[in-house]
Write an enzyme that holds these catalytic residues in place. Structure first.
Site, short mmCIF file in Angstrom:
data_model
loop_
_atom_site.label_atom_id
_atom_site.label_comp_id
_atom_site.label_asym_id
_atom_site.label_seq_id
_atom_site.Cartn_x
_atom_site.Cartn_y
_atom_site.Cartn_z
N ASP A 190 0.83 -1.30 0.38
CA ASP A 190 0.48 -0.58 0.09
C ASP A 190 0.71 1.00 0.21
O ASP A 190 2.07 1.25 0.19
CB ASP A 190 -0.84 -0.08 1.13
CG ASP A 190 -2.23 0.58 1.81
OD1 ASP A 190 -2.38 1.48 -0.25
OD2 ASP A 190 -2.39 1.10 2.14
N HIS A 246 2.89 2.99 -8.66
CA HIS A 246 2.69 1.55 -9.20
C HIS A 246 4.01 1.48 -9.92
O HIS A 246 4.37 -0.14 -10.04
CB HIS A 246 1.22 1.89 -10.22
CG HIS A 246 -0.10 1.60 -9.46
ND1 HIS A 246 -0.08 1.59 -7.75
CD2 HIS A 246 -1.03 3.10 -10.18
CE1 HIS A 246 -1.44 2.19 -8.07
NE2 HIS A 246 -1.40 2.18 -8.95
N LEU A 260 10.78 -20.99 -4.23
CA LEU A 260 9.18 -19.85 -3.19
C LEU A 260 8.48 -19.67 -4.08
O LEU A 260 7.92 -20.08 -5.60
CB LEU A 260 9.74 -18.33 -3.76
CG LEU A 260 8.79 -17.65 -3.22
CD1 LEU A 260 8.54 -17.27 -1.35
CD2 LEU A 260 9.21 -16.09 -3.90
C1 FPP Z 1 -1.85 0.11 -3.38
O1 FPP Z 1 -1.38 1.29 -3.78
C2 FPP Z 1 -0.96 -0.27 -4.31
C3 FPP Z 1 -2.26 -1.15 -5.43
C4 FPP Z 1 -3.66 -1.33 -5.49
C5 FPP Z 1 -1.13 -2.00 -6.67
C6 FPP Z 1 0.09 -3.23 -6.12
C7 FPP Z 1 0.70 -3.02 -7.84
C8 FPP Z 1 2.53 -3.17 -7.79
C9 FPP Z 1 2.89 -2.57 -6.73
C10 FPP Z 1 2.49 -2.94 -9.17
C11 FPP Z 1 2.59 -4.68 -9.38
C12 FPP Z 1 2.05 -5.20 -9.00
C13 FPP Z 1 3.02 -6.62 -9.42
C14 FPP Z 1 2.62 -7.95 -8.72
C15 FPP Z 1 3.67 -6.72 -10.84
P1 FPP Z 1 -2.27 2.85 -3.16
O2 FPP Z 1 -2.61 3.08 -5.39
O3 FPP Z 1 -4.04 1.64 -2.87
O4 FPP Z 1 -2.03 3.82 -2.74
P2 FPP Z 1 -2.42 4.77 -1.61
O5 FPP Z 1 -3.29 4.37 -1.01
O6 FPP Z 1 -2.01 5.76 -1.79
O7 FPP Z 1 -3.72 5.27 -3.01
#
Ligand code: FPP
Length: 246
Positions: free
Chosen positions: A21, A38, A132
Protein backbone atom coordinates in the site's frame (compact mmCIF):
# COMPACT_ATOMS: atom_id res chain seq x y z
CA UNK A 1 24.11 -4.08 11.15
CA UNK A 2 21.56 -5.50 8.73
CA UNK A 3 18.37 -7.04 10.10
CA UNK A 4 19.33 -10.09 8.04
CA UNK A 5 21.89 -11.03 10.70
CA UNK A 6 19.13 -11.03 13.31
CA UNK A 7 17.07 -13.60 11.43
CA UNK A 8 17.09 -17.18 12.70
CA UNK A 9 16.98 -19.08 9.43
CA UNK A 10 15.55 -22.15 11.20
CA UNK A 11 12.46 -20.23 12.34
CA UNK A 12 11.45 -18.49 9.14
CA UNK A 13 7.78 -17.95 8.48
CA UNK A 14 6.81 -20.47 5.79
CA UNK A 15 4.26 -18.08 4.32
CA UNK A 16 4.39 -14.28 4.23
CA UNK A 17 1.47 -12.20 2.94
CA UNK A 18 1.85 -8.55 1.95
CA UNK A 19 -0.64 -5.73 1.49
CA UNK A 20 1.39 -3.44 -0.77
CA UNK A 21 0.00 0.00 0.00
CA UNK A 22 0.99 3.62 -0.52
CA UNK A 23 1.93 3.74 -4.20
CA UNK A 24 -0.42 6.66 -4.85
CA UNK A 25 0.73 8.71 -1.85
CA UNK A 26 4.37 8.03 -2.68
CA UNK A 27 3.82 9.46 -6.17
CA UNK A 28 1.77 12.40 -4.89
CA UNK A 29 4.55 13.37 -2.50
CA UNK A 30 6.79 13.64 -5.54
CA UNK A 31 4.24 15.65 -7.53
CA UNK A 32 3.72 12.73 -9.92
CA UNK A 33 0.72 10.77 -11.16
CA UNK A 34 -0.43 7.73 -9.18
CA UNK A 35 0.71 5.38 -11.92
CA UNK A 36 4.30 6.52 -11.31
CA UNK A 37 3.90 5.05 -7.83
CA UNK A 38 2.70 1.72 -9.23
CA UNK A 39 5.62 1.64 -11.67
CA UNK A 40 8.04 2.11 -8.80
CA UNK A 41 6.11 -0.46 -6.77
CA UNK A 42 7.37 -3.06 -9.22
CA UNK A 43 10.94 -2.48 -7.98
CA UNK A 44 9.79 -3.26 -4.46
CA UNK A 45 8.05 -6.41 -5.71
CA UNK A 46 11.24 -7.58 -7.44
CA UNK A 47 13.46 -6.96 -4.41
CA UNK A 48 11.00 -8.57 -1.98
CA UNK A 49 10.54 -11.66 -4.15
CA UNK A 50 14.29 -12.11 -4.58
CA UNK A 51 14.97 -11.67 -0.87
CA UNK A 52 12.19 -14.06 0.17
CA UNK A 53 13.39 -16.66 -2.35
CA UNK A 54 17.02 -16.32 -1.20
CA UNK A 55 16.08 -16.72 2.45
CA UNK A 56 14.07 -19.87 1.77
CA UNK A 57 10.54 -18.60 2.48
CA UNK A 58 8.15 -21.10 0.89
CA UNK A 59 5.16 -18.89 0.02
CA UNK A 60 4.85 -15.16 -0.62
CA UNK A 61 1.37 -13.79 -1.30
CA UNK A 62 1.09 -10.27 -2.69
CA UNK A 63 -2.21 -8.37 -2.75
CA UNK A 64 -1.76 -6.91 -6.24
CA UNK A 65 -5.33 -5.95 -7.17
CA UNK A 66 -8.46 -6.20 -5.04
CA UNK A 67 -12.05 -6.70 -6.16
CA UNK A 68 -12.64 -3.14 -4.91
CA UNK A 69 -9.77 -1.76 -7.03
CA UNK A 70 -12.01 -2.13 -10.12
CA UNK A 71 -13.80 0.99 -8.82
CA UNK A 72 -10.72 3.19 -9.32
CA UNK A 73 -10.65 5.64 -12.26
CA UNK A 74 -10.62 3.69 -15.54
CA UNK A 75 -7.28 5.20 -16.52
CA UNK A 76 -5.60 3.88 -13.38
CA UNK A 77 -7.16 0.42 -13.75
CA UNK A 78 -5.94 0.21 -17.37
CA UNK A 79 -2.48 1.41 -16.39
CA UNK A 80 -2.28 -1.18 -13.60
CA UNK A 81 -3.34 -4.00 -15.93
CA UNK A 82 -0.81 -2.92 -18.54
CA UNK A 83 1.88 -2.73 -15.90
CA UNK A 84 0.99 -6.19 -14.76
CA UNK A 85 1.26 -7.63 -18.27
CA UNK A 86 4.58 -5.83 -18.90
CA UNK A 87 5.98 -6.92 -15.54
CA UNK A 88 4.98 -10.57 -15.93
CA UNK A 89 6.49 -10.54 -19.40
CA UNK A 90 9.72 -8.97 -18.27
CA UNK A 91 10.16 -10.79 -14.98
CA UNK A 92 9.51 -14.39 -16.02
CA UNK A 93 13.25 -14.75 -16.70
CA UNK A 94 14.10 -13.50 -13.17
CA UNK A 95 11.52 -15.88 -11.71
CA UNK A 96 13.19 -18.78 -13.54
CA UNK A 97 16.66 -17.68 -12.35
CA UNK A 98 15.40 -17.57 -8.78
CA UNK A 99 13.54 -20.91 -9.04
CA UNK A 100 10.25 -19.13 -8.24
CA UNK A 101 6.93 -20.75 -9.09
CA UNK A 102 4.29 -18.19 -10.04
CA UNK A 103 0.70 -18.71 -8.99
CA UNK A 104 -2.31 -16.39 -9.07
CA UNK A 105 -5.71 -16.43 -7.45
CA UNK A 106 -8.85 -14.34 -7.44
CA UNK A 107 -11.56 -13.80 -10.01
CA UNK A 108 -8.96 -14.21 -12.76
CA UNK A 109 -11.55 -14.49 -15.53
CA UNK A 110 -12.45 -10.84 -14.90
CA UNK A 111 -8.95 -9.72 -15.96
CA UNK A 112 -8.46 -8.33 -19.48
CA UNK A 113 -7.81 -11.29 -21.81
CA UNK A 114 -4.22 -10.20 -22.60
CA UNK A 115 -3.42 -10.01 -18.92
CA UNK A 116 -5.02 -13.39 -18.23
CA UNK A 117 -3.12 -14.98 -21.13
CA UNK A 118 0.30 -13.60 -20.07
CA UNK A 119 -0.36 -14.70 -16.53
CA UNK A 120 -1.28 -18.26 -17.53
CA UNK A 121 1.80 -18.50 -19.75
CA UNK A 122 4.11 -17.37 -16.95
CA UNK A 123 2.43 -19.75 -14.49
CA UNK A 124 2.92 -22.58 -16.94
CA UNK A 125 6.57 -21.69 -17.62
CA UNK A 126 7.46 -21.59 -13.94
CA UNK A 127 5.34 -24.54 -12.80
CA UNK A 128 8.26 -26.95 -12.22
CA UNK A 129 10.28 -24.51 -10.13
CA UNK A 130 10.81 -25.80 -6.63
CA UNK A 131 11.76 -22.67 -4.68
CA UNK A 132 9.46 -19.92 -3.49
CA UNK A 133 5.81 -19.98 -4.58
CA UNK A 134 4.78 -16.44 -5.46
CA UNK A 135 1.02 -15.97 -5.20
CA UNK A 136 -0.45 -12.90 -6.85
CA UNK A 137 -3.88 -12.07 -5.45
CA UNK A 138 -5.59 -10.47 -8.42
CA UNK A 139 -9.17 -9.29 -8.59
CA UNK A 140 -9.29 -10.90 -5.19
CA UNK A 141 -11.13 -10.22 -1.97
CA UNK A 142 -11.57 -12.53 0.98
CA UNK A 143 -15.35 -12.14 0.95
CA UNK A 144 -15.40 -13.14 -2.71
CA UNK A 145 -13.25 -16.17 -1.83
CA UNK A 146 -15.49 -17.14 1.10
CA UNK A 147 -18.57 -16.94 -1.10
CA UNK A 148 -16.91 -19.24 -3.69
CA UNK A 149 -16.05 -21.62 -0.88
CA UNK A 150 -19.63 -21.57 0.49
CA UNK A 151 -21.05 -22.23 -2.96
CA UNK A 152 -18.74 -25.22 -3.49
CA UNK A 153 -19.63 -26.59 -0.04
CA UNK A 154 -23.36 -26.18 -0.69
CA UNK A 155 -22.96 -27.95 -4.03
CA UNK A 156 -21.13 -30.88 -2.44
CA UNK A 157 -23.80 -31.21 0.24
CA UNK A 158 -26.54 -30.97 -2.39
CA UNK A 159 -24.80 -33.73 -4.41
CA UNK A 160 -24.58 -35.80 -1.22
CA UNK A 161 -20.77 -35.93 -1.58
CA UNK A 162 -20.43 -34.37 1.86
CA UNK A 163 -22.56 -34.42 5.01
CA UNK A 164 -23.09 -30.99 6.54
CA UNK A 165 -21.78 -32.40 9.85
CA UNK A 166 -18.47 -33.24 8.12
CA UNK A 167 -17.72 -29.59 7.40
CA UNK A 168 -14.53 -28.86 9.31
CA UNK A 169 -11.69 -26.33 9.28
CA UNK A 170 -9.75 -28.64 6.97
CA UNK A 171 -12.67 -28.94 4.56
CA UNK A 172 -13.10 -25.16 4.43
CA UNK A 173 -9.33 -24.60 3.98
CA UNK A 174 -9.25 -27.10 1.13
CA UNK A 175 -11.82 -25.04 -0.78
CA UNK A 176 -10.00 -21.70 -0.48
CA UNK A 177 -7.56 -20.16 -2.96
CA UNK A 178 -4.68 -21.16 -0.68
CA UNK A 179 -5.64 -24.86 -0.54
CA UNK A 180 -2.61 -26.99 0.30
CA UNK A 181 -0.57 -24.03 1.57
CA UNK A 182 0.18 -23.17 5.19
CA UNK A 183 -1.61 -20.10 6.54
CA UNK A 184 0.60 -17.00 6.55
CA UNK A 185 2.42 -16.68 9.85
CA UNK A 186 3.23 -13.06 9.01
CA UNK A 187 1.12 -10.38 7.33
CA UNK A 188 2.88 -7.15 6.37
CA UNK A 189 1.08 -3.92 5.45
CA UNK A 190 2.95 -0.85 4.30
CA UNK A 191 2.00 2.86 4.30
CA UNK A 192 0.91 3.28 7.91
CA UNK A 193 -2.63 2.00 7.45
CA UNK A 194 -3.89 -0.40 10.12
CA UNK A 195 -6.43 -2.46 8.18
CA UNK A 196 -6.62 -5.89 6.59
CA UNK A 197 -8.80 -4.67 3.69
CA UNK A 198 -10.62 -7.88 2.80
CA UNK A 199 -7.40 -9.90 2.43
CA UNK A 200 -7.15 -13.61 3.38
CA UNK A 201 -9.62 -13.19 6.26
CA UNK A 202 -9.84 -16.92 7.06
CA UNK A 203 -6.11 -17.57 6.64
CA UNK A 204 -4.86 -14.73 8.87
CA UNK A 205 -6.78 -15.90 11.95
CA UNK A 206 -3.47 -16.42 13.79
CA UNK A 207 -1.06 -14.40 11.65
CA UNK A 208 1.27 -11.92 13.27
CA UNK A 209 0.43 -8.49 11.86
CA UNK A 210 3.29 -6.14 11.01
CA UNK A 211 2.61 -2.55 10.02
CA UNK A 212 5.22 -0.15 8.69
CA UNK A 213 4.90 3.52 7.75
CA UNK A 214 7.04 3.11 4.67
CA UNK A 215 5.23 3.45 1.32
CA UNK A 216 5.36 0.34 -0.86
CA UNK A 217 7.68 1.78 -3.58
CA UNK A 218 10.33 2.32 -0.87
CA UNK A 219 10.04 -1.21 0.53
CA UNK A 220 13.23 -3.20 -0.03
CA UNK A 221 14.82 -6.41 1.22
CA UNK A 222 16.06 -4.68 4.37
CA UNK A 223 12.45 -3.87 5.32
CA UNK A 224 11.50 -7.50 4.72
CA UNK A 225 14.34 -8.63 6.97
CA UNK A 226 13.20 -6.15 9.61
CA UNK A 227 9.63 -7.51 9.47
CA UNK A 228 10.84 -11.11 9.78
CA UNK A 229 13.17 -10.26 12.68
CA UNK A 230 10.28 -8.48 14.41
CA UNK A 231 8.03 -11.52 13.84
CA UNK A 232 10.67 -13.81 15.32
CA UNK A 233 10.77 -11.68 18.46
CA UNK A 234 7.09 -12.34 19.17
CA UNK A 235 5.58 -15.08 21.26
CA UNK A 236 2.91 -16.99 19.35
CA UNK A 237 0.48 -18.46 21.85
CA UNK A 238 -2.49 -19.58 19.72
CA UNK A 239 -4.83 -18.99 22.65
CA UNK A 240 -2.61 -20.80 25.18
CA UNK A 241 -0.74 -19.27 28.10
CA UNK A 242 2.85 -18.11 27.93
CA UNK A 243 3.98 -21.03 30.13
CA UNK A 244 2.32 -23.56 27.84
CA UNK A 245 4.17 -22.47 24.73
CA UNK A 246 7.70 -22.26 26.12
C1 FPP B 1 -1.71 0.09 -3.41
O1 FPP B 1 -1.29 1.43 -3.42
C2 FPP B 1 -1.20 -0.66 -4.53
C3 FPP B 1 -1.96 -1.27 -5.50
C4 FPP B 1 -3.42 -1.24 -5.50
C5 FPP B 1 -1.37 -1.99 -6.62
C6 FPP B 1 -0.14 -2.77 -6.35
C7 FPP B 1 0.58 -2.94 -7.62
C8 FPP B 1 1.92 -2.90 -7.79
C9 FPP B 1 2.87 -2.80 -6.69
C10 FPP B 1 2.51 -2.95 -9.15
C11 FPP B 1 2.49 -4.24 -9.88
C12 FPP B 1 2.46 -5.46 -9.08
C13 FPP B 1 2.94 -6.67 -9.49
C14 FPP B 1 2.73 -7.85 -8.63
C15 FPP B 1 3.69 -6.85 -10.74
P1 FPP B 1 -2.40 2.56 -3.54
O2 FPP B 1 -2.56 2.89 -4.97
O3 FPP B 1 -3.66 2.12 -2.86
O4 FPP B 1 -1.72 3.74 -2.77
P2 FPP B 1 -2.45 4.88 -1.92
O5 FPP B 1 -3.10 4.18 -0.76
O6 FPP B 1 -1.33 5.74 -1.49
O7 FPP B 1 -3.41 5.56 -2.80
Amino acid sequence: MSFKEKIDINRLPRHIAVIMDGNGRWAKEKGKLRVFGHQNGVKAVRDTVEAAAELGVEYLTLYAFSTENWNRPALEVTALMELLVATINKETKTLMENNVRLNAFGDLKSLPSKCYKELMEAIDKTRNNKGLTLNLALSYSARWELIQMAQKLAQQVENKELASTDISEDVVSSLLCTAGMPDPELLIRTSGEYRVSNFLLWQIAYSELYFTDIFWPDFRREQLYEAIANYQGRERRFGKTSEQVI
